[in-house]
Design a protein around this motif. Structure first.
Motif, PDB file in Angstrom:
ATOM      1  N   ARG A 299      -2.503   0.192  -4.177  1.00  0.00           N
ATOM      2  CA  ARG A 299      -1.507  -0.851  -3.912  1.00  0.00           C
ATOM      3  C   ARG A 299      -0.552  -0.908  -5.100  1.00  0.00           C
ATOM      4  O   ARG A 299      -0.883  -0.463  -6.196  1.00  0.00           O
ATOM      5  CB  ARG A 299      -2.196  -2.209  -3.716  1.00  0.00           C
ATOM      6  CG  ARG A 299      -2.821  -2.342  -2.318  1.00  0.00           C
ATOM      7  CD  ARG A 299      -3.618  -3.620  -2.174  1.00  0.00           C
ATOM      8  NE  ARG A 299      -4.805  -3.594  -3.015  1.00  0.00           N
ATOM      9  CZ  ARG A 299      -5.480  -4.683  -3.385  1.00  0.00           C
ATOM     10  NH1 ARG A 299      -5.079  -5.869  -2.997  1.00  0.00           N
ATOM     11  NH2 ARG A 299      -6.550  -4.575  -4.145  1.00  0.00           N
TER      12      ARG A 299
ATOM     13  N   GLU B 118       0.835  -1.208   0.000  1.00  0.00           N
ATOM     14  CA  GLU B 118       0.000   0.000   0.000  1.00  0.00           C
ATOM     15  C   GLU B 118       0.867   1.253   0.000  1.00  0.00           C
ATOM     16  O   GLU B 118       0.580   2.229  -0.697  1.00  0.00           O
ATOM     17  CB  GLU B 118      -0.906   0.008   1.235  1.00  0.00           C
ATOM     18  CG  GLU B 118      -2.014  -1.041   1.180  1.00  0.00           C
ATOM     19  CD  GLU B 118      -2.766  -1.182   2.507  1.00  0.00           C
ATOM     20  OE1 GLU B 118      -3.948  -1.527   2.482  1.00  0.00           O
ATOM     21  OE2 GLU B 118      -2.149  -0.965   3.573  1.00  0.00           O
TER      22      GLU B 118
ATOM     23  N   LYS C  75      -9.298  -2.025   0.151  1.00  0.00           N
ATOM     24  CA  LYS C  75      -8.803  -2.445  -1.169  1.00  0.00           C
ATOM     25  C   LYS C  75      -9.339  -1.559  -2.292  1.00  0.00           C
ATOM     26  O   LYS C  75      -8.672  -1.365  -3.301  1.00  0.00           O
ATOM     27  CB  LYS C  75      -9.229  -3.890  -1.441  1.00  0.00           C
ATOM     28  CG  LYS C  75      -8.381  -4.878  -0.682  1.00  0.00           C
ATOM     29  CD  LYS C  75      -8.698  -6.286  -1.106  1.00  0.00           C
ATOM     30  CE  LYS C  75      -7.700  -7.243  -0.489  1.00  0.00           C
ATOM     31  NZ  LYS C  75      -8.218  -8.625  -0.496  1.00  0.00           N
TER      32      LYS C  75
ATOM     33  N   PHE D   9      -7.145  -6.943  -9.404  1.00  0.00           N
ATOM     34  CA  PHE D   9      -8.572  -6.937  -9.035  1.00  0.00           C
ATOM     35  C   PHE D   9      -9.381  -7.948  -9.850  1.00  0.00           C
ATOM     36  O   PHE D   9     -10.575  -8.111  -9.626  1.00  0.00           O
ATOM     37  CB  PHE D   9      -9.176  -5.555  -9.326  1.00  0.00           C
ATOM     38  CG  PHE D   9      -8.963  -4.542  -8.241  1.00  0.00           C
ATOM     39  CD1 PHE D   9      -9.421  -4.769  -6.949  1.00  0.00           C
ATOM     40  CD2 PHE D   9      -8.324  -3.340  -8.518  1.00  0.00           C
ATOM     41  CE1 PHE D   9      -9.251  -3.823  -5.955  1.00  0.00           C
ATOM     42  CE2 PHE D   9      -8.143  -2.374  -7.521  1.00  0.00           C
ATOM     43  CZ  PHE D   9      -8.604  -2.631  -6.240  1.00  0.00           C
TER      44      PHE D   9
ATOM     45  N   ASP E 208      -6.944  -6.850   4.452  1.00  0.00           N
ATOM     46  CA  ASP E 208      -7.872  -7.408   3.469  1.00  0.00           C
ATOM     47  C   ASP E 208      -9.243  -6.737   3.509  1.00  0.00           C
ATOM     48  O   ASP E 208     -10.181  -7.213   2.858  1.00  0.00           O
ATOM     49  CB  ASP E 208      -8.048  -8.913   3.694  1.00  0.00           C
ATOM     50  CG  ASP E 208      -6.794  -9.674   3.298  1.00  0.00           C
ATOM     51  OD1 ASP E 208      -6.136  -9.229   2.337  1.00  0.00           O
ATOM     52  OD2 ASP E 208      -6.469 -10.672   3.959  1.00  0.00           O
TER      53      ASP E 208
END
Ligand SMILES: *Cc1c(COP(=O)(O)O)cnc(C)c1O
Ligand code: SF4
Length: 397
Positions: A91, A52, A86, A309, A81
């Motif tokens: 990231r 991150e 997210k 993703f 998580d």
């Protein structure tokens, strides 16, 4: 880790901003002014993972980093998580571009007769009215232009776009999107909507917005009055995970619904966020409770740096299979892939149909049981007599 829904918990509160006066907290301009936009600001509140951290350092070359205080509160700071985390915190995977990925994966720029207008389908246009959002989703389809981090320098030409729509009588549906149209001032929005409403052949006006989710404070009575005045205006909001369904979002949806705005939801299927039938089921149930009809689940577009993703399409089909028949029909969205290069949205469905001939259709139901529906009529032995018995002599001869 399946998501266990606490059906009665609708998160509400000021979380990390307990000392902010409530009048500020509820003011959307305060929320915008106090957005989290830098690595330093994030690190004041939480410890980032190395992935991150590296992602944040790079973020501003791709898509700006911005999170409203209201939405930042939904992040679980102890869980790397966390599905909210997210979606919003960059990231390092974003920097890894794969060969099949494209800056403009839907070929929108090619189908654009006027800057900001995409005319792909015969009867409707997509009208991009701004490149700004209240917060930025790391998987954004339009990250090429949204937030201007890549110097796309998006300048929508409202007058030109309106003139195009006015002179194309086949356009009966206008979808305002961006960026987020609800970031425009009330005055600008009213101008656009009233101009569109004045065009006779424009029957259907809708707005795609994630503002109710990121910044529910923006759904003010004055804004709702505009929708009332020029309605019906439909709205597609964008919720991906049940955790986003807070008391504030529920209230904002209620204000919109009471102003006569029919609400739909679009979700993007995202790895580690909502690629799970239990999570999706919890989400669609919450949406219905907020007066929102699940509309689409999108397979993620082939955006640059989006590979981390990406979800297998078979998983998306499994999710629809787990919903259809197992819960309220209104709760089941349509799963689509927006065809790369600009083919439009194509429905992807579980296969219920086994065989279709001139005689019959053979199909399975949600439990996997097989059924047959005859297509050919087989008359009973003496049709005329049988009919007479049914309807009496007077009608037949
Ligand atoms: C998604 C989209 C629309 C709207 O499609 P619907 O299926 O009617 O919701 C219109 N134009 C473009 C370019 C789109 O991407
Ligand atoms: S709100 Fe929509 S346009 Fe804005 S960053 Fe998210 S996905 Fe992109």
């Amino acid at each position: 880790m399946p998501y266990i829904e606490n059906r009665d918990a609708w998160f509400q509160g000021q979380g990390l901003w307990p000392d902010t006066p409530a009048s500020d907290w509820r003011d959307w301009t305060w929320q915008l002014k106090n957005r989290i936009t830098t690595l330093e600001q994030i690190e004041r509140h939480m410890v980032l993972t190395p992935e991150e951290r590296a992602g944040c350092l790079f973020a501003n070359q791709k898509l700006a980093l911005a999170i409203t205080p209201y939405f930042f509160n939904l992040i679980d700071r102890d869980d790397p998580d966390c599905p909210i985390r997210k979606q919003l915190i960059p990231r390092v995977g974003e920097t890894q571009v794969s060969q099949e990925e494209m800056l403009d994966s839907l070929g929108e720029d090619e189908h654009s007769p006027v800057p900001g207008l995409v005319h792909r389908y015969p009867d409707r246009v997509l009208f991009l009215v701004t490149d700004r959002c209240a917060a930025y989703c790391r998987y954004c389809t339009r990250s090429r232009l949204v937030s201007n981090a890549q110097h796309y320098d998006f300048h929508p030409e409202y007058e030109q776009a309106l003139r195009y729509i006015e002179s194309h009588p086949e356009v009966r549906d206008v979808l305002l999107s961006g960026g987020d149209p609800l970031l425009l001032s009330d005055k600008k929005l009213e101008h656009l909507i009233s101009r569109l409403r004045a065009i006779k052949h424009v029957e259907f006006i809708r707005i795609g917005s994630r503002i109710p989710v990121f910044l529910p404070q923006r759904i003010t009575p004055a804004l709702c009055d505009i929708f009332k005045k020029y309605g019906p205006v439909w709205m597609s909001i964008h919720v991906n995970h049940p955790k986003e369904c807070t008391q504030e979002l529920k209230d904002a949806c209620e204000r919109l619904a009471f102003a006569g705005v029919p609400l739909g939801n679009q979700s993007v299927l995202l790895k580690g966020v909502n690629d799970d039938p239990e999570v999706m089921k919890a989400l669609v149930h919450r949406l219905l409770r907020m007066r929102v009809r699940p509309y689409y689940i999108y397979q993620m577009d082939l955006i640059t740096g989006g590979a981390h993703f990406k979800v297998d399409v078979r998983k998306g089909i499994e999710i629809i299979k787990a919903l259809r028949g197992h819960t309220t029909g209104y709760a089941v969205p349509q799963y689509v892939i927006d065809a790369p290069g600009g083919g439009g949205k194509v429905p992807i469905n579980p296969d219920y149909l086994e065989k279709i001939t001139d005689d019959e259709v053979v199909f399975r139901n949600f439990e996997g049981k097989q059924f047959r529906y005859p297509l050919k009529s087989t008359p009973v032995a003496k049709p005329a007599e049988a009919a007479r018995e049914l309807v009496g002599d007077t009608l037949i001869d």
